[in-house]
Design an enzyme around this catalytic site. Sequence first.
Site, PDB file in Angstrom:
ATOM      1  N   ARG A   1       0.840  -1.206   0.000  1.00  0.00           N
ATOM      2  CA  ARG A   1       0.000   0.000   0.000  1.00  0.00           C
ATOM      3  C   ARG A   1       0.876   1.257   0.000  1.00  0.00           C
ATOM      4  NH1 ARG A   1      -0.409   4.653   2.659  1.00  0.00           N
ATOM      5  NH2 ARG A   1       0.074   3.565   4.598  1.00  0.00           N
ATOM      6  N   ASP A   2       1.602   1.495   1.084  1.00  0.00           N
ATOM      7  CA  ASP A   2       2.392   2.726   1.174  1.00  0.00           C
ATOM      8  C   ASP A   2       3.480   2.725   0.104  1.00  0.00           C
ATOM      9  OD1 ASP A   2       3.191   5.170   2.191  1.00  0.00           O
ATOM     10  OD2 ASP A   2       3.486   4.465   4.233  1.00  0.00           O
TER      11      ASP A   2
ATOM     12  N   HIS B   1       5.284   4.324  12.699  1.00  0.00           N
ATOM     13  CA  HIS B   1       5.316   4.284  11.233  1.00  0.00           C
ATOM     14  C   HIS B   1       6.365   5.300  10.775  1.00  0.00           C
ATOM     15  CE1 HIS B   1       3.044   3.948   7.271  1.00  0.00           C
ATOM     16  NE2 HIS B   1       3.645   5.112   7.093  1.00  0.00           N
TER      17      HIS B   1
ATOM     18  N   HIS C   1       9.181   6.801   8.217  1.00  0.00           N
ATOM     19  CA  HIS C   1       9.797   6.873   6.889  1.00  0.00           C
ATOM     20  C   HIS C   1      11.280   7.181   7.107  1.00  0.00           C
ATOM     21  CE1 HIS C   1       6.276   6.623   4.119  1.00  0.00           C
ATOM     22  NE2 HIS C   1       5.644   6.832   5.250  1.00  0.00           N
TER      23      HIS C   1
ATOM     24  N   CYS D   1       4.607   9.151   0.148  1.00  0.00           N
ATOM     25  CA  CYS D   1       3.211   9.568   0.057  1.00  0.00           C
ATOM     26  C   CYS D   1       3.108  10.570  -1.080  1.00  0.00           C
ATOM     27  CB  CYS D   1       2.741  10.194   1.375  1.00  0.00           C
ATOM     28  SG  CYS D   1       1.044  10.821   1.231  1.00  0.00           S
TER      29      CYS D   1
ATOM     30  N   ASN E   1       9.442   3.881   3.456  1.00  0.00           N
ATOM     31  CA  ASN E   1       9.340   3.562   4.881  1.00  0.00           C
ATOM     32  C   ASN E   1      10.611   2.851   5.348  1.00  0.00           C
ATOM     33  OD1 ASN E   1       6.546   3.371   3.617  1.00  0.00           O
ATOM     34  ND2 ASN E   1       6.064   3.489   5.784  1.00  0.00           N
TER      35      ASN E   1
HETATM   36  P1  HMG Z   1     -13.007  14.857  -2.357  1.00  0.00           P
HETATM   37  O1  HMG Z   1     -12.630  15.306  -3.712  1.00  0.00           O
HETATM   38  O2  HMG Z   1     -13.212  15.881  -1.283  1.00  0.00           O
HETATM   39  O3  HMG Z   1     -14.253  13.862  -2.435  1.00  0.00           O
HETATM   40  O4  HMG Z   1     -11.863  13.853  -1.891  1.00  0.00           O
HETATM   41  P2  HMG Z   1     -15.792  14.139  -2.172  1.00  0.00           P
HETATM   42  O5  HMG Z   1     -16.129  13.606  -0.812  1.00  0.00           O
HETATM   43  O6  HMG Z   1     -16.100  15.577  -2.464  1.00  0.00           O
HETATM   44  O7  HMG Z   1     -16.463  13.234  -3.313  1.00  0.00           O
HETATM   45  C1  HMG Z   1     -16.269  13.560  -4.689  1.00  0.00           C
HETATM   46  C2  HMG Z   1     -16.577  12.365  -5.541  1.00  0.00           C
HETATM   47  O8  HMG Z   1     -15.648  11.306  -5.258  1.00  0.00           O
HETATM   48  C3  HMG Z   1     -17.971  11.746  -5.308  1.00  0.00           C
HETATM   49  O9  HMG Z   1     -18.422  11.258  -6.575  1.00  0.00           O
HETATM   50  C4  HMG Z   1     -17.705  10.572  -4.419  1.00  0.00           C
HETATM   51  O10 HMG Z   1     -18.647   9.506  -4.545  1.00  0.00           O
HETATM   52  C5  HMG Z   1     -16.349  10.105  -4.931  1.00  0.00           C
HETATM   53  P3  HMG Z   1     -19.557  12.040  -7.391  1.00  0.00           P
HETATM   54  O11 HMG Z   1     -20.739  12.072  -6.464  1.00  0.00           O
HETATM   55  O12 HMG Z   1     -18.966  13.412  -7.620  1.00  0.00           O
HETATM   56  O13 HMG Z   1     -19.703  11.210  -8.615  1.00  0.00           O
HETATM   57  N1  HMG Z   1     -15.617   9.429  -3.850  1.00  0.00           N
HETATM   58  C6  HMG Z   1     -15.113   8.195  -3.936  1.00  0.00           C
HETATM   59  N2  HMG Z   1     -15.043   7.280  -4.926  1.00  0.00           N
HETATM   60  C7  HMG Z   1     -14.451   6.112  -4.633  1.00  0.00           C
HETATM   61  N3  HMG Z   1     -13.914   5.810  -3.429  1.00  0.00           N
HETATM   62  C8  HMG Z   1     -13.946   6.685  -2.436  1.00  0.00           C
HETATM   63  C9  HMG Z   1     -14.552   7.946  -2.685  1.00  0.00           C
HETATM   64  N4  HMG Z   1     -14.729   9.023  -1.896  1.00  0.00           N
HETATM   65  C10 HMG Z   1     -15.386   9.913  -2.618  1.00  0.00           C
HETATM   66  N5  HMG Z   1     -13.421   6.381  -1.237  1.00  0.00           N
HETATM   67  C11 HMG Z   1     -11.149  11.975  -0.575  1.00  0.00           C
HETATM   68  C12 HMG Z   1     -11.865  13.322  -0.570  1.00  0.00           C
HETATM   69  C13 HMG Z   1     -10.949  11.570   0.878  1.00  0.00           C
HETATM   70  C14 HMG Z   1     -12.009  10.958  -1.282  1.00  0.00           C
HETATM   71  C15 HMG Z   1      -9.791  12.143  -1.314  1.00  0.00           C
HETATM   72  O14 HMG Z   1      -9.108  13.196  -0.728  1.00  0.00           O
HETATM   73  C16 HMG Z   1      -8.935  10.910  -1.277  1.00  0.00           C
HETATM   74  O15 HMG Z   1      -9.251   9.887  -1.853  1.00  0.00           O
HETATM   75  N6  HMG Z   1      -7.740  10.989  -0.590  1.00  0.00           N
HETATM   76  C17 HMG Z   1      -6.843   9.876  -0.461  1.00  0.00           C
HETATM   77  C18 HMG Z   1      -5.418  10.324  -0.355  1.00  0.00           C
HETATM   78  C19 HMG Z   1      -4.503   9.141  -0.077  1.00  0.00           C
HETATM   79  O16 HMG Z   1      -4.863   7.996  -0.262  1.00  0.00           O
HETATM   80  N7  HMG Z   1      -3.268   9.437   0.387  1.00  0.00           N
HETATM   81  C20 HMG Z   1      -2.299   8.430   0.690  1.00  0.00           C
HETATM   82  C21 HMG Z   1      -2.610   7.653   1.934  1.00  0.00           C
HETATM   83  S1  HMG Z   1      -2.168   8.497   3.435  1.00  0.00           S
HETATM   84  C22 HMG Z   1      -0.487   8.108   3.691  1.00  0.00           C
HETATM   85  O17 HMG Z   1       0.145   7.582   2.814  1.00  0.00           O
HETATM   86  C23 HMG Z   1       0.125   8.375   5.041  1.00  0.00           C
HETATM   87  C24 HMG Z   1       0.323   7.097   5.868  1.00  0.00           C
HETATM   88  O18 HMG Z   1       1.188   6.186   5.214  1.00  0.00           O
HETATM   89  C25 HMG Z   1       0.919   7.448   7.248  1.00  0.00           C
HETATM   90  C26 HMG Z   1       2.147   8.372   7.173  1.00  0.00           C
HETATM   91  O19 HMG Z   1       3.147   8.025   6.535  1.00  0.00           O
HETATM   92  O20 HMG Z   1       2.053   9.442   7.780  1.00  0.00           O
HETATM   93  C27 HMG Z   1      -1.007   6.373   6.110  1.00  0.00           C
HETATM   94 MG    MG Z   2       3.371   6.301   5.254  1.00  0.00          MG
END
Ligand code: HMG
Ligand code: MG
Length: 314
Positions: free
Chosen positions: A25-26, A221, A223, A254, A263
């Site tokens: 995933r990450d 966690h 990096h 990320c 990581n």
């Molecule tokens: P948004 O644009 O604000 O979404 O994104 P929304 O709530 O306004 O919805 C817009 C449209 O997207 C809608 O469709 C929803 O149905 C659809 P419409 O009605 O317009 O046709 N939608 C979805 N479709 C599929 N799956 C979904 C989904 N949600 C909404 N889940 C949102 C907000 C949260 C969705 C967006 O910002 C997002 O997907 N972000 C993910 C970012 C991400 O994955 N980042 C990496 C992971 S975090 C990380 O790596 C850190 C970590 O490792 C720890 C560390 O290292 O610190 C964990």
């Molecule tokens: Mg991470």
Amino acid sequence: MTGLPMTVPADGLPARVRIHEVGARDGLQNEKSAVPTEVKAEFIHRLAAAGLTTIEATSFVHPKWVPQLADAEELMPRLRDLGHVALPVLVPNERGLERALALGATRIAVFGSATETFAARNLNRTVAESLAMFEPVVARAKAAADGPVHVRGYLSMCFGDPWEGPVPVDQVVRVAKALLDLGCDELSLGDTIGVATPGHVRTLLAALDQQGVTTDRIGVHFHDTYGQALSNTLAALQHGVTTVDASAGGLGGCPYAKSATGNLATEDLVWMLDGLGIETGVDLAALTATSVWMAERLGRPSPSRTVRALSPKE
Ligand code: HMG
Ligand code: MG
């Protein structure tokens, strides 16, 4: 050279550590091009065969935000034979939860931020709005028809943020407590851009302890941007933490945090834990072979020092 360190235990450390493997995933969320679904499935099977028992599989986020993981629906059915392995998936909102539950997920992770800038960039929300977004996700996960779903709460930018700089400890503790108050079973403290150092880790863990957040609910966690991930892990183990996130071969980063590199590499972690006589259940040779295999698929060598040392021809 035997391929394993000499075992010399040290006082004040746990007997066993649970590795929460995040490479699929990450790691893969950060690849420039999407890895084919069959390769992801084989990667996860190889990780399980190497003895990892918690393998974060993918994310049910918006496919436009993380196109590398847009194949979550195709991947999950290919993992059905891994019933003995915990396969958590990232879920930001109710839409994501519905997609994950439809595929039979039994463990999810919501992912919050200690800083406003990263919350906006990663989730398009303020910190408060993202907590409000997670609230029904956690409640519905706990009330799921097939039994309660285990919920991990990630907290990013616990030590520093690329836009806001150093992050105050009390700010981190406040959001950490809010995530646990929603009903998260465990908390993973993210050093998203790898700037933490061991004293900072101990200070944050002590501050959480003081607020009643005990180490049995905490994972770390790290990096490895500045080469500190292993030292920070040791500091956390000395404080009593027994869940450590790591990424096979050191894959990762990320896409929404500039300067996030891979990581802590799982092989580097296992080398240290093997040397300390701390049980993980992981076969280092099989894990290294998996990361060499994945590096070949990705077309570049693994950044893990241990993978390189154990596979000089790579
Ligand atoms: P948004 O644009 O604000 O979404 O994104 P929304 O709530 O306004 O919805 C817009 C449209 O997207 C809608 O469709 C929803 O149905 C659809 P419409 O009605 O317009 O046709 N939608 C979805 N479709 C599929 N799956 C979904 C989904 N949600 C909404 N889940 C949102 C907000 C949260 C969705 C967006 O910002 C997002 O997907 N972000 C993910 C970012 C991400 O994955 N980042 C990496 C992971 S975090 C990380 O790596 C850190 C970590 O490792 C720890 C560390 O290292 O610190 C964990
Ligand atoms: Mg991470």
